[in-house]
Design an enzyme around this catalytic site. Structure first.
Site, short mmCIF file in Angstrom:
data_model
loop_
_atom_site.label_atom_id
_atom_site.label_comp_id
_atom_site.label_asym_id
_atom_site.label_seq_id
_atom_site.Cartn_x
_atom_site.Cartn_y
_atom_site.Cartn_z
N GLY A 1 0.83 -1.21 0.00
CA GLY A 1 0.00 0.00 0.00
C GLY A 1 0.86 1.25 0.00
N GLN B 1 -2.07 7.03 1.65
CA GLN B 1 -1.82 8.23 2.48
C GLN B 1 -0.58 8.06 3.35
OE1 GLN B 1 -4.64 9.05 5.61
NE2 GLN B 1 -4.06 11.21 5.75
N ARG C 1 -1.54 -0.86 -8.03
CA ARG C 1 -1.32 -0.23 -9.34
C ARG C 1 -0.55 1.07 -9.14
NH1 ARG C 1 -7.27 0.34 -9.09
NH2 ARG C 1 -7.56 2.21 -7.85
N ASP D 1 -0.51 -7.08 -5.68
CA ASP D 1 -1.88 -7.15 -5.17
C ASP D 1 -1.84 -8.10 -3.97
OD1 ASP D 1 -4.50 -7.80 -4.62
OD2 ASP D 1 -5.11 -7.81 -6.73
N ILE D 2 -2.24 -7.59 -2.82
CA ILE D 2 -2.09 -8.33 -1.57
C ILE D 2 -2.95 -9.60 -1.55
CG2 ILE D 2 -3.82 -7.08 -0.19
CD1 ILE D 2 -0.26 -7.90 0.93
N TYR E 1 -15.11 -2.51 8.44
CA TYR E 1 -13.70 -2.13 8.57
C TYR E 1 -13.20 -2.44 9.99
CZ TYR E 1 -9.70 1.13 8.87
OH TYR E 1 -8.48 1.70 9.07
N LYS F 1 -10.40 -5.06 11.33
CA LYS F 1 -9.21 -4.64 12.09
C LYS F 1 -9.09 -5.40 13.42
CE LYS F 1 -7.14 -1.78 9.33
NZ LYS F 1 -5.81 -2.10 8.77
N1 SER Z 1 -8.96 6.77 9.08
C1 SER Z 1 -9.70 5.53 9.18
C2 SER Z 1 -11.06 5.66 8.62
O1 SER Z 1 -11.64 6.71 8.76
C3 SER Z 1 -9.78 5.10 10.61
O2 SER Z 1 -8.74 4.26 10.90
O3 SER Z 1 -11.57 4.74 8.07
#
Ligand code: SER
Length: 320
Positions: free
Chosen positions: A8, A12, A36, A54-55, A143, A147
């Site tokens: 990655g 960011q 990419r 690609d992971i 998400y 995690k």
């Molecule tokens: N920055 C992330 C998000 O907003 C939080 O870990 O998804």
């Protein structure tokens, strides 16, 4: 010198972590990888080793790790919270199957791993203020579920196979080089772009939504400091709460207004991201990170805002 792989790498965090690590370890010892190539990232792709990776492709991960004799991996390839709600299956594929692919290859090649977790591991039942390191999690976003599962999987690979895996729970990350993509905390970056370019910003979270943030220089230093920490002193090892700035959109806009007096903020709430933000802590207790490996962020709200406006302002001016 041991080689380091960053997945990655054009995202960011990766786009700033790669130059930071290259300065420290030498250009040829840090391999940037991404699914990419991206416009604007030539400074990473053309100035040092770069691999398309690609992971979700375990064979390719193994080939890259073998080719460069990689000894540690900063695993930043991940989909974020808002994108995850648009396509939960895609998020699972990247965040979970990608992670297990990497862990399996790392097991074979005895690599250490940095795994970034998130405040998203907490949910509506977690204590809201100064959320402790060890407490109820039960996240509700896909998400967050990926995690917390990732944290547990990393612990498992450490306990079962002895892999050295360390990680942090990032709050929102504020930075000026590359935009975050598809997160709930993205407002805290977008607000700076719009303040500089247009003098106004329309925020998708409510004005009093409190979420912790950290500024990129602290992100970079923290990740490397944790990876270099004495393992004897790490009681947690993985999933450390870290924080530096507790802020709401209203407070952030007031800070920006000190520099751009005509700046104004309006609100147009996105119910999906607002629901995610509401399920997350207002602030974190990061005392375990401070005690066990010396987490010591330098940037508070005032310093971060000054620096963002200066650095981003100069970059946007140059690009015009
Ligand atoms: N920055 C992330 C998000 O907003 C939080 O870990 O998804």
């Amino acid at each position: 010198m041991e080689n380091v792989l960053v997945t990655g790498a054009l995202g960011q965090i990766g786009s700033e972590l790669v130059p930071y690590l290259r300065k420290k370890h030498g250009i040829n010892n840090v391999i940037a990888s991404a699914r990419r190539a991206k416009e604007g990232c030539e400074y990473l792709i053309e100035t040092g080793p770069f691999e398309l990776l690609d992971i979700t492709n375990r064979e390719k991960i193994a080939a890259v790790i073998k080719k460069y004799r990689v000894k540690s991996v900063y695993h930043l390839a991940s989909l974020l919270s808002a994108t995850g709600e648009e396509n939960p299956q895609a998020l699972w594929e990247v965040n979970m199957n990608g992670l297990i692919n990497l862990l399996e290859v790392a097991r074979e090649h005895k690599c250490s791993i940095f795994f970034p977790s998130s405040i998203a591991v907490f949910g509506p039942d977690s204590p809201k203020d100064k959320t402790p390191q060890d407490t109820i999690t039960r996240p509700t976003s896909i998400y967050g579920i990926s995690k917390i599962s990732g944290e547990l999987l990393c612990d498992y690979y450490h306990n079962r196979y002895g892999l050295d895996i360390r990680g942090l729970r990032y709050p929102g990350v504020i930075s000026s080089a590359a935009l975050p993509g598809g997160g709930t905390t993205d407002y805290a970056v977008h607000i700076f772009y719009d303040a500089i370019k247009h003098g106004k910003y329309t925020c998708f979270l409510e004005e009093n939504s409190s979420i912790d943030m950290i500024y990129m220089p602290d992100v970079l230093e923290g990740a490397v400091k944790l990876m270099e920490a004495d393992p004897e002193k790490l009681k947690h090892r993985n999933a450390f709460n870290v924080s530096a700035i507790t802020v709401t959109p209203r407070e952030l806009s007031a800070e920006i207004k000190k520099h751009i007096p005509d700046f104004s903020i309006a609100y147009d709430i996105d119910p999906v991201r607002q629901a995610i933000a509401d399920s997350w802590p207002n602030s974190l207790d990061d005392s375990a990170a401070r005690a066990e490996w010396g987490w010591d962020p330098q940037y508070n709200l005032k310093m971060m805002t000054e620096d963002m406006l200066k650095v981003l302002g100069a970059r946007l001016k140059k690009a015009d």
